[in-house]
Design an enzyme around this catalytic site. Structure first.
Site, PDB file in Angstrom:
ATOM      1  N   GLU A 128       0.823  -1.209   0.000  1.00 44.27           N
ATOM      2  CA  GLU A 128       0.000   0.000   0.000  1.00 44.27           C
ATOM      3  C   GLU A 128       0.859   1.262   0.000  1.00 44.27           C
ATOM      4  O   GLU A 128       0.635   2.205   0.771  1.00 44.27           O
ATOM      5  CB  GLU A 128      -0.964  -0.018   1.189  1.00 44.27           C
ATOM      6  CG  GLU A 128      -1.983  -1.153   1.096  1.00 44.27           C
ATOM      7  CD  GLU A 128      -2.996  -1.137   2.238  1.00 44.27           C
ATOM      8  OE1 GLU A 128      -2.783  -0.394   3.216  1.00 44.27           O
ATOM      9  OE2 GLU A 128      -3.994  -1.859   2.146  1.00 44.27           O
ATOM     10  N   GLU A 150      -4.726  -8.539  -0.202  1.00 45.23           N
ATOM     11  CA  GLU A 150      -5.191  -8.207   1.144  1.00 45.23           C
ATOM     12  C   GLU A 150      -6.714  -8.130   1.095  1.00 45.23           C
ATOM     13  O   GLU A 150      -7.276  -7.323   0.344  1.00 45.23           O
ATOM     14  CB  GLU A 150      -4.584  -6.896   1.635  1.00 45.23           C
ATOM     15  CG  GLU A 150      -4.723  -6.709   3.138  1.00 45.23           C
ATOM     16  CD  GLU A 150      -3.735  -5.674   3.680  1.00 45.23           C
ATOM     17  OE1 GLU A 150      -2.564  -5.695   3.243  1.00 45.23           O
ATOM     18  OE2 GLU A 150      -4.129  -4.859   4.509  1.00 45.23           O
TER      19      GLU A 150
END
Length: 866
Positions: free
Chosen positions: A456, A574
């Site tokens: 991220e 994720e």
């Protein structure tokens, strides 16, 4: 047989460092004998080979700053005697003073380690280096008062050459300083200190250096496998030498291949030799049959053996197809993965391998076949375990690159704070060395199928978030990032991106460098990253340098990215622990799998006291199964499974619909919009007479019938549910609630009303331990009534009583809000249960363990340490 003269000649503890290499007891004993003989003589009959010493014993520790603790004449007589691995933070009490929720309300600070050791005289003409598998963080090392260097990143392995500074035939002193003064330097609990294994390696001057053997399997069929072995050879002598490199391949102690070559080594050189061996009828490594082979590399000079090194590996082939998904050994395989942080609950970051083994076996039993190491490289022995157990692994490098994340708010940094300074401070200088060390150490593991360069990362770079239409001045209406496709056209997003200020660093260029560094070391595996803003990353140049694009909570854009970027390969890296995350994987072949956040509760990433960590796992902090575990076992396992949970109707997400005569969601589409964690449910049948109870059943059986005290309450079908959960409304009455599969009557689950507390049920997962200061045993206790029914609706303090020579690692009850000190012999249960972990010492012992709560005593469990 030459095979038995193995590399790992352990001096201090012959069993400790290599029990994870599938080597049998006889080999270990012989290995230790060879190592001891090697130090004592140097004859042609018994060559003086490399010695790898377990360097975890005999350390002293001090928590806090100390002046001149690296000097040889410094007195450490009052320091604590410890053995490694060691995490000083987890031994402290949970507190809000000088701590933060991001790092689990446990302190950081500065820690010093010192160790005095001897080097034999016959090692004077050799090379000796020390290997640290991880020190958190900002590790500085001295040998005999001489500064060797600093390693900022706490999750990466590193080494130092000690040869020029050692005193032979006398004592030496090594000092290590770990500095975590910035105690909010991570978004999760990192631990503190020398929390992974340390080795001392001594070799001849002609030798294979650290990580100097690379084994690949470029051609694999059912009939034959080509094994390619690249061996690094170092000559630290002053003259040119010609050596013979003899490479053997073994399976289950039987030699199955051999190749031999000569190579010239100029003085001071590092040369690479490539060899190939063909093996007939190879036994493939896969998730169900994790067959392991071993390369034994021998270097001979003047026909005398001067070095030997063993390298475990597996034979498998795999590929990702952008349309059809993942294939392992030619078989289309769904990746049923979980993300895992590196802490082990009550042991912190210094996790004994037996703790991981218990946890991973539970995940394996639930159908999990893959692990993402979020968000850092794991320990070497963790990957050894994944090899043995048959887990696919995504090995991840970093959570931060050029720009920092805010540890307080778990997003891009709001303002600079010296207490939150983390790896970003060192990324520009150290990232190449760190990512290469990760790949060098880990590239022989057959479990690893992907390298991940980051998690991220787009959060922290200008333009990425603001260009999308999801946030900021460009936001479109009530668009929801998690559930809606990008509200702007690709052309408009591109324009927003190009019009915005780019900032100091270019994310795509950084990603390109990281990918290149990975592939310089290993080009046999794909490189991925976990993208949180793929609607920008896919055109900015970020995704283009990746082999696989990982998507973070982005099921809403699966079709969008596949249609607009058909040349790219996508996977969920994720995902929430919810059925609505797994359903698209079944429906869309181009998504080869997911990695749930998370497999196990982890410490840190908390914003409120006394919550010490995240409760999003399938297992809790103590490794106990949670309701979400049973949901995913129903989704991921072929084993017939039924599991029952309950909740007061008013506390549940449901309401009774009298027209439909069924439980319905209070909020329309509630189940399809759930994110982290699981709805609050109970695993007991203890309520007030007549209360309305919502019963949830998780199953992989098409139809289930529910019974209360033998009376049928009706049949529910999975095909009628949009969330894969069967539901009944049941007015409470004491007794037994049973869910039974219709097609397989023997498949059922029951919960029973528990009476008054009368018993403590105690269990151990071991009856004996090896006296190696590593082996662990898990003891669980459960409150129960007179009939042995578990009591899960009330809790009591439990005290553990231990006799014998063992180390108490600590206690936990698995609850996120439990901030009782881990290093204790007592605690209050959660759901009526608790965990204690004991570790063997080096001495044989007879151990007895029992538990008490008030005047109730458990039975006594006997354990042998031998």
């Amino acid at each position: 047989m030459a095979y038995f003269q193995i590399e790992e000649n352990i001096i201090k503890d012959p069993f400790a460092m290599i029990t994870h290499n599938n080597i049998d007891f006889g080999k270990l004993v012989l290995s230790a004998m060879i190592g001891l003989i090697a130090w004592g003589c140097n004859t042609k009959a018994q060559p003086d080979l490399r010695v790898t010493e377990d360097f975890n014993f005999g350390w002293k520790f001090h928590h806090g700053p100390v002046e001149n603790a690296y000097q040889t004449d410094f007195s450490d007589k009052d320091w604590q005697e410890i053995r490694l691995p060691h995490d000083w933070s987890v031994t402290s009490a949970f507190t809000q003073e000088n701590t933060a929720g991001a790092t689990a309300f446990l302190p950081g600070g500065i820690g010093w380690y010192r160790k005095t050791f001897s080097m034999p005289s016959n090692a004077a003409n050799k090379i000796t280096w020390i290997e640290f598998d991880g020190v958190y963080s900002n590790a500085e090392v001295w040998i005999n008062g001489t500064y060797l260097g600093k390693r900022p990143y706490g999750y990466i392995p590193f080494k130092y050459d000690l040869t020029p500074y050692l005193k032979y035939g006398s004592s030496n002193q090594i000092a290590v300083k770990a500095d975590r003064s910035a105690y909010i330097d991570c978004r999760w609990y990192p631990g503190s200190g020398i929390y992974r294994n340390v080795k001392l390696v001594t070799t001849n001057k002609i030798h294979i250096p650290q990580w100097g053997v690379f084994v690949t399997t470029p051609k694999v069929t059912d009939d034959n496998a080509t094994i390619a072995i690249q061996t690094d050879l170092k000559n630290q002598l002053k003259n040119k030498k010609t050596v013979t490199v003899s490479t053997f391949i073994y399976y289950d102690n039987v030699k199955v291949g051999h190749v031999q070559n000569e190579i010239n080594l100029p003085p001071g050189s590092l040369e690479k030799l490539r060899q190939e061996v063909t093996i007939s009828n190879p036994r493939h490594w896969d998730t169900e049959n994790p067959n392991m082979y071993e390369v034994v590399s021998e270097i001979l000079f003047n026909k005398e053996l001067v070095d030997r090194k063993e390298t475990p590996f597996g034979i498998r082939h795999f590929h990702f197809d952008k349309e059809e998904g993942f294939f392992l050994n030619g078989k289309n395989t769904l990746i049923q993965g979980v993300c895992l942080h590196h802490d082990g609950g009550l042991v912190g970051s210094a996790v004994p391998i037996g703790v991981w083994e218990r946890r991973l076996q539970t995940l394996k039993d639930g159908g999990c076949n893959a692990i993402r190491t979020a968000h850092n490289p794991p320990s070497e022995e963790f990957l050894d375990l994944c090899d043995r157990m048959g887990f696919l692994v995504q090995d991840e490098a970093f959570d931060e690159w050029n720009n920092p994340k805010d540890k307080h708010h778990n997003y891009n940094q709001q303002k600079a704070d010296p207490l939150t300074n983390g790896y970003t401070e060192h990324f520009s200088e150290w990232s190449e060395r760190d990512v290469k060390n990760m790949v060098l150490r880990d590239r022989n593991h057959p479990s690893i199928i992907m390298w991940s360069i980051g998690n991220e990362i787009e959060w922290t770079y200008p333009r990425y978030g603001s260009s999308t239409g999801y946030w900021g001045s460009n936001k479109v209406g009530n668009v929801d990032y998690y559930w809606d496709e990008p509200p702007l056209s690709i052309a408009k997003i591109k324009k927003n991106f190009s019009d915005a200020e780019p900032g100091q660093y270019n994310l795509a260029e950084t990603a390109k460098s990281l990918v290149n560094w990975v592939k310089q070391v290993d080009d046999t595996r794909p490189v991925t990253a976990n993208l949180v803003i793929p609607s920008v990353g896919n055109f900015s140049g970020y995704s283009n340098v990746l082999d696989i694009v990982g998507l973070s909570y982005r099921q809403a854009v699966y079709d969008y990215v596949h249609q607009n970027y058909p040349e790219m390969t996508f996977i969920g890296t994720e995902n929430w622990t919810r059925y609505h995350e797994w359903k698209p994987v079944i429906e869309k072949k181009f998504i080869s799998g997911i990695f749930l956040w998370t497999g196990i509760n982890y410490m840190g990433e908390s914003k409120s006291w006394p919550k010490k960590g995240s409760g999003s796992g399938l297992l809790d902090f103590a490794g106990f199964k949670k309701p979400s575990y049973h949901m995913f076992k129903a989704l991921w396992s072929d084993e017939p499974h039924v599991y029952v949970t309950t909740q007061l109707l008013e506390k549940s997400p449901y309401q009774w619909d009298p027209k439909a005569e069924r439980l319905m969601e209070k909020e329309e589409n509630w189940a399809a919009r759930q994110k982290w964690g699981w709805q609050e449910v109970n695993e007991h049948w203890n309520y007030e007479q007549g209360e309305n109870i919502a019963v949830e059943v998780y199953t992989n059986q098409p139809e289930v019938e529910l019974f209360l005290n033998g009376k049928s309450l009706g049949i529910q079908k999975l095909e009628d549910q949009n969330d894969h959960i069967l539901k009944w409304l049941v007015p409470y009455t004491d007794g037994q609630l049973t869910a039974r599969a219709m097609e397989q009557a023997q498949v059922e689950a029951s919960i029973q009303t528990a009476g008054a507390f009368n018993q403590l049920l105690i269990k151990s997962d071991k009856t004996s331990l090896s006296a190696n200061a590593r082996d662990v045993a898990h003891f669980t206790v459960q409150l129960a009534d007179k009939q042995g029914n578990p009591i899960q609706h009330t809790d009591r303090e439990v005290i553990f009583h231990i006799k014998g020579d063992v180390k108490l690692l600590g206690v936990d009850n698995g609850a996120p809000a439990n901030v009782q000190k881990y290093q204790n012999d007592r605690l209050t249960t959660s759901s009526g249960r608790a965990l204690m972990i004991l570790q063997a010492n080096l001495n044989p012992s007879k151990v007895e363990v029992m538990a008490t709560s008030g005047n109730v005593e458990s039975e006594t469990i006997k354990l042998t340490v031998q």
